[in-house]
Design a protein around this motif. Sequence first.
Motif, PDB file in Angstrom:
ATOM      1  N   VAL A 162      -3.802   7.323   2.636  1.00 35.52           N
ATOM      2  CA  VAL A 162      -3.394   5.956   2.324  1.00 35.52           C
ATOM      3  C   VAL A 162      -4.072   5.520   1.033  1.00 35.52           C
ATOM      4  CG1 VAL A 162      -3.717   3.532   2.977  1.00 35.52           C
ATOM      5  CG2 VAL A 162      -2.874   5.170   4.660  1.00 35.52           C
ATOM      6  N   PRO A 198     -11.211   7.110   6.762  1.00 32.98           N
ATOM      7  CA  PRO A 198     -10.236   6.273   7.466  1.00 32.98           C
ATOM      8  C   PRO A 198     -10.896   5.237   8.355  1.00 32.98           C
ATOM      9  CG  PRO A 198     -10.342   8.462   8.456  1.00 32.98           C
ATOM     10  CD  PRO A 198     -11.146   8.511   7.191  1.00 32.98           C
ATOM     11  N   SER A 255       0.855  -1.181   0.000  1.00 35.51           N
ATOM     12  CA  SER A 255       0.000   0.000   0.000  1.00 35.51           C
ATOM     13  C   SER A 255       0.895   1.236   0.000  1.00 35.51           C
ATOM     14  CB  SER A 255      -0.917   0.009   1.221  1.00 35.51           C
ATOM     15  OG  SER A 255      -1.742  -1.139   1.254  1.00 35.51           O
ATOM     16  N   ALA A 287      -4.820   2.263  -0.331  1.00 34.89           N
ATOM     17  CA  ALA A 287      -4.794   0.964   0.335  1.00 34.89           C
ATOM     18  C   ALA A 287      -4.703  -0.213  -0.614  1.00 34.89           C
ATOM     19  CB  ALA A 287      -6.036   0.808   1.205  1.00 34.89           C
ATOM     20  N   LEU A 294      -1.705   0.103   8.801  1.00 35.03           N
ATOM     21  CA  LEU A 294      -2.239   1.284   8.124  1.00 35.03           C
ATOM     22  C   LEU A 294      -2.981   2.185   9.099  1.00 35.03           C
ATOM     23  CD1 LEU A 294      -3.510  -0.310   4.782  1.00 35.03           C
ATOM     24  CD2 LEU A 294      -1.389   0.954   5.172  1.00 35.03           C
ATOM     25  N   TRP A 308       1.506   5.234   1.430  1.00 30.24           N
ATOM     26  CA  TRP A 308       1.225   6.274   2.423  1.00 30.24           C
ATOM     27  C   TRP A 308       1.823   7.587   1.932  1.00 30.24           C
ATOM     28  CZ3 TRP A 308      -1.291   8.612   5.998  1.00 30.24           C
ATOM     29  CH2 TRP A 308      -0.698   9.410   6.980  1.00 30.24           C
ATOM     30  N   VAL A 332      -8.531   7.388   3.376  1.00 32.05           N
ATOM     31  CA  VAL A 332      -8.146   6.048   2.923  1.00 32.05           C
ATOM     32  C   VAL A 332      -8.877   5.769   1.622  1.00 32.05           C
ATOM     33  CG1 VAL A 332      -8.216   3.575   3.406  1.00 32.05           C
ATOM     34  CG2 VAL A 332      -7.671   5.187   5.242  1.00 32.05           C
TER      35      VAL A 332
END
Length: 300
Positions: A175, A222, A166, A177, A204, A168, A212
């Motif tokens: 993120v 998120p 993933s 993901a 995460l 960041w 996210v």
Amino acid sequence: MVSPHPPTHVQELRHPEVDPRIRWFRAGEEVDTFAVVTARFLIFVDTMATPALMRQVIKAVRPDVAGRTVLVLNTHADWDHVYGNRLFTPEGDLPGQLIASEATRDRLLSGHAQDRLRQQQAQDARFADVTLVAPDMTFSGRLTLHGGDLTLEVLPTPGHTPDHVSVWIPELGTVLAGDAAEHPFPQVRGGAQLAVTRASLERLQALDPRVVLPCHGGTTTPGLLMRNLEHFEFLRAQLGQLPSPADWLDRPQEAGELAGASYAQALARLGEQPGTVPAFYQDFHTDALHATLEDLAGLR
């Protein structure tokens, strides 16, 4: 996962919580792909399920290519994330540097991947011009890409697949993901992968992201990470009430019904129902039931 209604068009999505430097593209129910525009490079995160779909993404972001290096990151080697890779070869539409983990490269070069593609090409004409292209730059562990204004930290997040990573972006609290998190829930294959999947979700979550973006599910919150973790806890708590979990391994759906963890009940906890999410999540649910029973039976 194969969509019963394969997409032919790509839609660009915009959301007030998503920084405009993250270009977000959706191909129906099949998959989402991202392009991150930094000061130094433009990086595509995955390449969709066909060159035809990915070509639409390239067309949309081509004005952003000017003065920037073109990079491509494959989060993992599943077909709906890599079949557009050939567009970035030296002979392709937009030559660039293909990057992935060593494990993803190994999967793309495997006989299994070749066999899967041949089967798909025999069944569906939309895969006719797909060629498996492995990355020419690989890494193990983690990777950091410095774009000047933005940093992309590529983190191992196995579980959905062993090779999964993933992204960041700390400057944006975001993120990407991949398939490590999904709405309504991610796929987990086997009891041994439950702990691995949970650890990746927890990793995460520990970043404390503000946004996210998964490749399936269309959410930005998120809270998705905690909801995915709670989903697996729910299955474990419900199935843990059954006597002798090993006795139910060949009847996971029946076990779910008996334990109050049927597909419909699991979705209802998330405010969904079977008709509101893609049909393949029913198979994901069966996989998760089986994996949880394996875990409870100590068969990891």
